[in-house]
Design a protein around this motif. Structure first.
Motif, PDB file in Angstrom:
ATOM      1  N   UNK A 218       0.817  -1.224   0.000  1.00 40.87           N
ATOM      2  CA  UNK A 218       0.000   0.000   0.000  1.00 40.87           C
ATOM      3  C   UNK A 218       0.849   1.273   0.000  1.00 40.87           C
ATOM      4  N   UNK A 219       2.072   1.197  -0.549  1.00 36.87           N
ATOM      5  CA  UNK A 219       2.942   2.354  -0.595  1.00 36.87           C
ATOM      6  C   UNK A 219       3.257   2.763  -2.022  1.00 36.87           C
ATOM      7  N   UNK A 220       4.371   3.493  -2.191  1.00 37.60           N
ATOM      8  CA  UNK A 220       4.762   4.005  -3.494  1.00 37.60           C
ATOM      9  C   UNK A 220       5.466   2.963  -4.353  1.00 37.60           C
ATOM     10  N   UNK A 221       6.031   1.934  -3.720  1.00 39.18           N
ATOM     11  CA  UNK A 221       6.805   0.937  -4.452  1.00 39.18           C
ATOM     12  C   UNK A 221       5.888  -0.162  -4.968  1.00 39.18           C
ATOM     13  N   UNK A 222       5.938  -0.475  -6.272  1.00 39.11           N
ATOM     14  CA  UNK A 222       5.125  -1.576  -6.786  1.00 39.11           C
ATOM     15  C   UNK A 222       5.651  -2.911  -6.281  1.00 39.11           C
ATOM     16  N   UNK A 223       4.849  -3.974  -6.355  1.00 41.61           N
ATOM     17  CA  UNK A 223       5.296  -5.260  -5.811  1.00 41.61           C
ATOM     18  C   UNK A 223       6.423  -5.878  -6.630  1.00 41.61           C
ATOM     19  N   UNK A 224       7.529  -6.179  -5.952  1.00 43.66           N
ATOM     20  CA  UNK A 224       8.648  -6.919  -6.529  1.00 43.66           C
ATOM     21  C   UNK A 224       8.977  -8.082  -5.610  1.00 43.66           C
ATOM     22  N   UNK A 225       9.579  -9.116  -6.171  1.00 44.57           N
ATOM     23  CA  UNK A 225      10.016 -10.262  -5.370  1.00 44.57           C
ATOM     24  C   UNK A 225      11.437 -10.032  -4.878  1.00 44.57           C
ATOM     25  N   UNK A 226      11.851 -10.869  -3.919  1.00 38.22           N
ATOM     26  CA  UNK A 226      13.222 -10.803  -3.427  1.00 38.22           C
ATOM     27  C   UNK A 226      14.210 -11.033  -4.560  1.00 38.22           C
ATOM     28  N   UNK A 227      13.902 -11.977  -5.439  1.00 39.30           N
ATOM     29  CA  UNK A 227      14.797 -12.264  -6.565  1.00 39.30           C
ATOM     30  C   UNK A 227      14.939 -11.050  -7.482  1.00 39.30           C
TER      31      UNK A 227
END
Length: 317
Positions: A218-227
């Motif tokens: 729910x922030x400014x960063x879109x969803x990314x994975x650890x990889x």
């Protein structure tokens, strides 16, 4: 069972974190807002955990506006580090003051068991960086705080967080990060980056510097994975408030159910059983430390008793 049974001297938490960061592969740090959550993270196989200022504040029923004190944070650190034995990266907000206050904060949190802290370049009253209207400290004032933190620590890692991207732009944030690194920061935490290109650009501008990425919901960063973060050039990734959000939603549903039904029965399938809880916290291993304590028997639940009775009736028939 780290509080009592692991009594042999252990390498300091900061040193263990440094050794892990020297190994290949991104370090995944889920948020753990209390000791029980930290034990569950360890059971899932995580090598460290993160203690979020927003999660600590919310646990206290407070907004994340710099209202907590260093003593409040130390209380959470003792829980999470003491229960799990894992290296804990701790959100120390703005350091709870200027240079001397920062030094006192470092000493207190390292004594409580922190492996690393990060300090952000906002001024009070601070705000979550994913919100608007943040006020930033002058770069050299923040660098002085980082230098003070490094001077006060023994093994603890000092991570400098810059919140400058949203207000000053990427180039200014990189310039701040370089200054903080020169002041002695072990790693840099660029906050609220908004796309993959920005994450890559920041990493490219600071070659060889360990970087921490924040994967908050729910922030400014879109969803990314650890990889994906590892591919961008980051050494650590945190999910700061995820555990608290899931727990809070479940509690909300529980209380609504109890208010509606006058009972919690409908929520039983979603509850951790007594046996599962005792296994998680090592209940019987604590009892075994003192032979004077008789082993407790877990009472059979009404559901289990009903099933046993039905089985016995079937055998008699």
């Amino acid at each position: 069972m780290s509080y009592l049974s692991e009594l042999e001297p252990r390498e300091p938490a900061g040193r263990r974190l440094r050794e892990r960061l020297a190994q290949p592969g991104i370090l995944r740090l889920p948020g753990a807002h209390n000791g029980l959550a930290a034990l569950q993270a360890r059971a899932a196989g995580f090598e460290g955990v993160y203690l979020s200022g927003a999660a600590m504040s919310a646990s206290m029923g407070l907004p994340d506006l710099g209202i907590m004190t260093a003593s409040d944070v130390a209380f959470f650190v003792r829980q999470v580090a003491g229960a799990s034995g894992l290296p804990v990266v701790v959100d120390a907000d703005t350091g709870f003051g200027e240079a001397l206050n920062v030094m006192a904060t470092v000493r207190a949190l390292e004594a409580a068991g922190a492996a690393a802290i990060h300090i952000e370049d906002q001024i009070l009253p601070k705000k979550c960086v994913h919100l608007s209207d943040k006020r930033l400290a002058a770069p050299h004032d923040m660098a002085a705080k980082i230098a003070a933190a490094v001077r006060a620590r023994t093994d603890l890692l000092v991570i400098a967080r810059t919140d400058a991207v949203a207000g000053e732009g990427l180039d200014a944030a990189v310039a701040r990060a370089r200054l903080y690194r020169e002041a002695g920061a072990d790693a840099i935490f660029p906050e609220a980056l908004t796309d993959a290109a920005m994450f890559r650009a920041f990493a490219a501008a600071l070659p060889g510097v360990p970087l921490l990425a924040n994967m908050t919901e729910f922030g400014r960063t879109p969803p990314f994975t650890a990889a994906e973060f590892e591919d961008f050039g980051y050494a650590m990734v945190i999910w700061p408030v995820s555990s608290l959000r899931v727990a809070a939603k479940a509690q909300e549903e529980l209380y609504a159910t109890m208010a509606r039904d006058g009972a919690a029965t409908a929520m039983l399938p979603r509850m951790q059983t007594r046996a599962e809880l005792y296994d998680t916290i090592g209940y019987f291993r604590y009892e075994a430390l003192d032979a004077q304590i008789a082993r407790s028997a877990i009472p059979a639940s009404p559901e289990a008793a009903t099933a046993t009775s039905a089985s016995q009736e079937t055998r008699r028939a």
